[in-house]
Structures are given as structure tokens and as C-alpha cells.
Design an enzyme around this catalytic site. Structure first.
Site, short mmCIF file in Angstrom:
data_model
loop_
_atom_site.label_atom_id
_atom_site.label_comp_id
_atom_site.label_asym_id
_atom_site.label_seq_id
_atom_site.Cartn_x
_atom_site.Cartn_y
_atom_site.Cartn_z
CG ASN A 134 -1.92 1.13 1.21
OD1 ASN A 134 -1.98 1.90 0.25
ND2 ASN A 134 -2.72 1.25 2.25
CG ASN A 139 -5.34 4.48 -3.64
OD1 ASN A 139 -5.15 3.77 -2.66
ND2 ASN A 139 -4.54 4.46 -4.69
CG ASP A 140 -5.84 2.76 1.81
OD1 ASP A 140 -5.21 2.55 0.76
OD2 ASP A 140 -5.31 2.78 2.93
N GLY A 160 -5.88 -2.53 1.21
CA GLY A 160 -5.35 -1.27 0.75
C GLY A 160 -4.20 -1.30 -0.22
CG ASP A 162 -1.64 1.50 -3.66
OD1 ASP A 162 -0.47 1.14 -3.85
OD2 ASP A 162 -1.96 2.35 -2.80
CG ASP A 333 -10.86 -16.57 -13.50
OD1 ASP A 333 -10.03 -17.14 -12.78
OD2 ASP A 333 -12.06 -16.45 -13.19
CD GLU A 362 -8.46 -20.90 -12.85
OE1 GLU A 362 -8.26 -21.09 -11.65
OE2 GLU A 362 -9.39 -20.18 -13.29
#
Length: 621
Positions: A134, A139-140, A160, A162, A333, A362
Site C-alpha cells: 500500500n 485511495n484506500d 489497501g 495498490d 480465468d 486456467e
């Protein structure tokens, strides 16, 4: 170039406007092989308008109404002679009203052939971004999004991490010897809880503001490139999040699978997860439908890729991100869950535009027959070609763990690794398959191997010398584990120590690490940096010998470089007969221990004093 074009247009009095609620893709490029572009336009009652374009080289081929009156789909043709620049799309309503939307066609920054993906020379560092570092506390929390709290004591809350946190630690990632980064999805995930993992995307064109913004993502791409690191984007075409912006007003009645159940608040039908139905010649239609149409989970609506507008939307979105961030690859994914014809078309459209690009899919299967089915060039009985370069090797991963955990018998232990690798005959290109010790969805490798450091080193070093692309999960180098609740996703995705200013332990600097953690970090760093420059590992021939007396030896050879990997499961010292390996041609040659640097002459016997792995090379400098 765009600024020049804009200036020219402004000089002739073009008035640019942004009247439309949403248009996607927001911009496009000239110079693609496919000259078609389909725009999704979202605006109240836009179906009552007729769009017009007056820009040289751009024409409207067809306009499609949706089931909802608030959508239009516009098919554009962009000729080869079209110049980059901005222009207005004018929407004329029957009552005389006009709306205008500025659209931009950009010049491509580099040639399609220069988008080079990952290959067997790469080692990819997988990061769960919310849990890595973080760097920007500002921007949390974003009050416009549904999950508004940060709680590092809750394994399923946001913590948090980023994009800036990744950027600030690119030196560490580079020094460790990684050549690519795969971050779990960074797109907006506006879900009310557990939004940290990123796989319930609610806007396919927006970076989640809790990670940063588009400028941050582009900075990550640019800074990674400066560090010799490719950026792999995790994408999801099978499903979206239930809070996606289009959910309250779906364009078509078949935009989602089992959409009628969802709209009528009926029982949601989740997937039966029977992935073998993609290959099974005996599979019932109901089982196939349950697999491809069922929702992955109840909070992730299943996208209907058989709807041609959905299909085109997803293909264009992938290309948009490749071009925007100059990606070095895509990880897709839940690869077997969408419509498999669409998946072939999706990968094919990307590889047609970017012939040197890479996609990894995957396929969570322990059966090599199923994994190999998805690789481009497979000789499938049904004629299916996925256009997918790299499936993921869950089968070999499990066999390695079992082999190291089990007691040595004629059909257990190391023979499982040996016979597992023998399955490579089935793959169209074994070196393009991706191997990994663990990932964000499974127990940490240190946990899987019951806290045995020697076995963990053996598993990692073996994977790093195989004819494979290798992926390592963040924190593996620090013996991160989930002993407390094995397999628990929140715990598997633990914070990287040192990623937060208040952390007492710092994995980036070494502060507070145990001796075992420092040793593992150093071990993996040496292995990765050797691997980075080893042609024998990147492209060499592979020869391995059946395990004997608890010892398994594999060789990788190219020209004057041979890499030797030894796994010894004996608790007491043992001496092995090296004449058994004479065909490899090492007799009387000097070899070096990659980890310790110690050198010796390859003779008739070799004494192994301790249980674990030994990695040797004939490359002395």
C-alpha cells in the site's frame, strides 16, 4: 500526433461534444487487420436515434437495436487509409433532437509483431494487488463504491494494496529474477463485500479507483518495461460481478445465461463444474449446459458468449487493453467454463492481430488429457483448436507435491514426478505449458509440503528447470503459509510483510525475517537469476532417468550447457553410480553447484549427504 490532428480539426471549427451516457470501447486505433469495430452505445431511448458519421475512411455498416431501448450497437468499418483523429458521431432522433459524441481513432504506438508475450524463458510473479503493498493511503476508501472499509485483521476485507505499491517494488521483483508480473484483476469490482480479489468485475474499461487510475496502470506498464518485466493482465470473460453497471438494464434478453431466472428472482442455477463435458463424447446435453451456462457462483452472473454482441464486446475489450497498456500477455480465468467455440474465436482474434503474443488459460484439471485439449495445435478427435498457447499444469503441480510427501515405493513417491513428466508426449508444445507451485486459489506450497523446507526447495527448483513457463506466487520466497486454515482463500492471500508502513517485518528489505525466510529468499533468487540466462532451461533437450533408491535425476541440455537437477529423498547419506548417466556425456567434466558455487569433476560416483535437491551446471561463468 493526436494533438496535431486535434489542432487541425479545431482550426476548421469542429465542435467536440460528449452527450452520450456511455460508449464502449471509448476509443480505438487504426491499422488493425480486422477493419470492423462495434460500438456499444448506452443512453436513455437511444434506440430511437439514427447515428451518422462524417469522417474520411469511417463508415457505418449496420446499426442494431437491442431488446432494451437504451442501447444501440453500431458496426463501423475503418478503412486502411483512415487517418488518426477525432470526429463526432451524430445521433438524430425522430423528434428532431440531436446528440453528439466525440470519438477518437488513434495511431498505434508499435507494430503488431512487437507485442511479444511470455515464453519458457520467463518466470512470472503472481500478485494479489490488495495484499502486496500500500503506497497510497489516500485511495484506500472510495465513498462512491459499495465496500467502504479497510480492515487488515479481516482476511476477506480490503487491505489497501495498490498499483503504486507494485511500482515501488519493481526493483525487488527484478532483483529476485522475475521477468513478468501477473496481477489479479485490477478492474473495478464494486461489490458490497470481498471485493479485494477482483474476479467479480463491474466495469470492463475502468481501473478500480482503490488501486489507482488509468495513469497509474500505464505507469506500471511503462516502469515494468524499463525493468525488463512484462505485464500480464488477468481477464475474465466467463462472468462479471452482480453489481456490474449493465445489470439494472441488460441490453438483450439473453445477455446472461439463465437470465430469466435472475430477472424473475427465481432460483439461480450455478455451474455443475463438470469441465470434462467439453471433451466427453458421451456427455449429456443437460450436463454440458450446466457446465457452460451455470453461474460460477451466485454473485457472478454468467455471460452468454453465444450472443454475438456479447462475444464482440469481450473480444474488443481484450484487444483494447493489449493496445492500451502494451501488454506482455493475458491470463484468462476459468478457461473451460465459457462457450468453447467462443473461447477459440476470442483467442484466435487476439493471436491474429498479435502473432507473437501469449495467453495462458486456467484449466484446473489433474488430467493431462484435459489440459492438453486446450492447447493450440492439439490433435483433438473432435477437431477443436483453442488457439490458446499456454494451459496451466495443475496435473504436474499436484504430482510434484504428492511425490515429495509420499513414502518411496515402486509406484509412489518420486516415480509420480517421473511418470507425470512423461505425459508431455500428449502436449502440442510442453515448453509453453505453465507450471506453478501454488497460486491465489490454493494452499501455499510450504503448507502443501507440510512445512518441509528441503521439499519446498526441491519442488521450486524442479519446476524452475522443467521445459515450462514458470509462475511463482508472491511471498513464496518468504515461506508464506496457511497452516492455520489450509486452503482458506483469505489466508492464502495474506499481506506481503513490509508492504505497509506499519509492518514490523519487511520482506523487501529483509528486516525481521527469520533465518529460514532469508535462506529461502536467497535460494529462489539464485535459482531465478540463473534461470533467466540459461539457454538449457529455456530451450534445451530434456532427459530424465527413472527414480532409483530414492534419487531422481533430470538433465536439460543445449550445446555446451547442461543443467542437472537431483532430488534425494534419503534421510541418510547415499552414494549414487554416475556411470548410469553416461549417455548424457558429462564424464570428467567440471560442474558447479548453482546455489553454493562449489565445483567438482563429474566422475563415477556422487555422494549425497543430505535429503533435498541439488542443482548443477556445466556453465562455470
Amino acid at each position: 500526433m493526436a494533438e496535431t490532428v486535434t489542432a487541425q480539426e479545431e482550426s476548421v471549427g469542429v465542435d467536440f461534444k460528449d452527450d452520450i451516457e456511455r460508449i464502449e470501447p471509448m476509443h480505438w486505433w487504426i491499422g488493425f487487420k480486422n477493419t470492423e469495430l462495434q460500438l456499444l452505445v448506452k443512453h436513455p431511448n437511444i434506440s430511437q436515434a439514427e447515428p451518422e458519421v462524417a469522417y474520411q475512411g469511417v463508415s457505418i455498416e449496420k446499426v442494431h437495436n437491442a431488446d432494451s431501448p437504451n442501447y444501440l450497437f453500431i458496426d463501423l468499418i475503418i478503412s486502411e487509409k483512415t487517418k488518426p483523429g477525432k470526429f463526432n458521431i451524430t445521433f438524430k432522433f425522430k423528434n428532431g433532437d440531436l446528440l453528439e459524441q466525440t470519438y477518437e481513432l488513434r495511431a498505434r504506438k508499435k507494430q503488431a509483431e512487437d507485442f511479444v508475450g511470455f515464453d519458457s524463458s520467463d518466470a512470472i510473479y503472481l500478485i494479489t494487488p490488495d495484499r502486496f503493498a500500500n503506497a497510497n493511503n489516500g485511495n484506500d476508501i472510495n465513498t462512491s463504491l459499495k465496500e467502504k472499509t479497510i480492515d487488515r485483521t479481516d482476511d476477506y476485507a480490503r487491505h489497501g494494496g495498490d498499483i503504486e505499491g507494485i511500482i515501488q517494488h519493481l526493483d525487488y521483483i527484478q532483483d529476485m529474477g522475475f521477468t513478468a508480473i501477473w496481477s489479479c484483476p485490477l478492474l473495478t469490482n464494486n461489490m458490497p463485500k470481498s471485493s479485494y480479489h477482483g474476479y467479480a468485475i463491474t466495469d470492463y474499461y475502468e481501473i478500480d479507483p482503490r488501486y489507482g487510475d488509468m495513469n497509474d496502470y500505464l505507469e506500471l506498464a511503462e516502469e515494468a518495461k524499463k525493468h525488463g518485466i512484462k505485464l500480464v493482465m488477468d481477464q475474465v470473460v466467463n462472468h462479471c460481478g452482480s453489481e456490474h453497471w449493465w445489470i439494472t438494464d441488460l441490453p438483450f434478453k439473453d445477455w446472461l445465461n439463465y437470465q430469466e431466472n435472475f430477472e424473475n428472482k427465481g432460483t439461480l442455477i450455478t455451474s455443475n463444474h463438470r469441465r470434462t463435458t467439453n471433451q466427453d463424447r458421451y456427455a449429456s446435453k443437460s450436463d454440458k449446459k450446466g457446465m457452460s451456462d451455470g453461474w460460477f457462483v451466485s454473485t457472478m452472473p454468467d455471460l452468454n458468449q453465444r450472443n454475438p454482441f456479447m462475444a464482440k464486446y469481450l473480444i474488443q475489450n481484450s484487444i483494447w487493453w493489449i493496445e492500451t497498456a502494451e501488454l506482455g500477455g493475458i491470463r484468462q480465468d476459468t478457461y473451460p467454463y465459457p462457450d468453447k467455440t467462443f473461447m477459440s474465436n476470442w483467442a484466435g482474434a487476439i493471436m491474429e492481430e498479435y502473432p507473437n503474443f501469449s495467453i495462458v488459460g486456467e484449466e484446473w484439471s489433474y488430467n493431462p488429457l484435459l489440459i492438453g485439449y486446450w492447447q493450440d495445435g492439439a490433435n483433438n478427435k473432435d477437431g477443436y483448436d483453442s488457439n490458446l498457447k499456454s494451459p496451466m499444469d495443475f496435473a504436474m503441480q499436484r504430482l510434484i507435491v504428492e511425490a515429495l510427501n509420499e513414502e518411496e515405493k515402486w509406484d509412489t513417491g518420486l516415480v509420480k514426478m517421473y511418470e507425470g513428466l512423461a505425459n508431455d508426449f500428449h502436449y502440442a508444445s510442453p515448453k509453453d505449458v505453465m507450471i506453478f507451485p501454488d497460486n491465489h486459489d490454493m494452499s501455499r506450497i510450504f503448507t502443501q509440503l507440510n512445512g518441509d523446507i528441503n521439499n519446498t526447495k526441491a519442488a521450486l527448483s524442479y519446476m524452475l528447470v522443467l521445459p515450462r513457463i514458470t509462475q511463482i506466487y508472491y511471498g513464496t520466497e518468504l515461506l508464506m503459509n496457511d497452516f492455520e486454515k489450509p486452503g482458506d482463500h483469505g489466508l492464502v492471500r495474506t499481506d506481503f510483510p513490509g508492504g505497509w508502513s506499519e509492518d514490523a517485518i519487511n520482506g523487501f528489505t529483509g528486516k525481521g525475517l527469520s533465518e529460514a525466510q532469508k535462506d529461502m529468499q536467497s535460494y529462489l533468487k539464485i535459482m531465478l537469476n540463473y534461470r533467466k540466462v540459461s539457454k538449457a532451461i529455456h530451450q534445451g533437450e530434456t532427459v530424465h532417468f527413472a527414480p532409483k533408491d530414492g534419487v531422481y535425476i533430470l538433465f536439460r541440455q543445449v550445446q555446451d550447457e547442461t543443467v542437472i537437477h537431483v532430488i534425494n529423498k534419503n534421510e541418510k547419506p547415499v552414494r549414487i553410480d554416475l556411470t548410469r548417466f553416461d549417455e548424457v556425456g558429462l564424464n570428467a567434466k567440471k560442474v558447479k553447484n548453482i546455489i553454493t558455487g562449489a565445483e567438482f569433476i563429474w566422475g563415477n560416483t556422487l555422494k549425497l549427504d543430505t535429503k533435498g535437491s541439488l542443482v548443477l551446471t556445466t556453465k562455470l561463468n
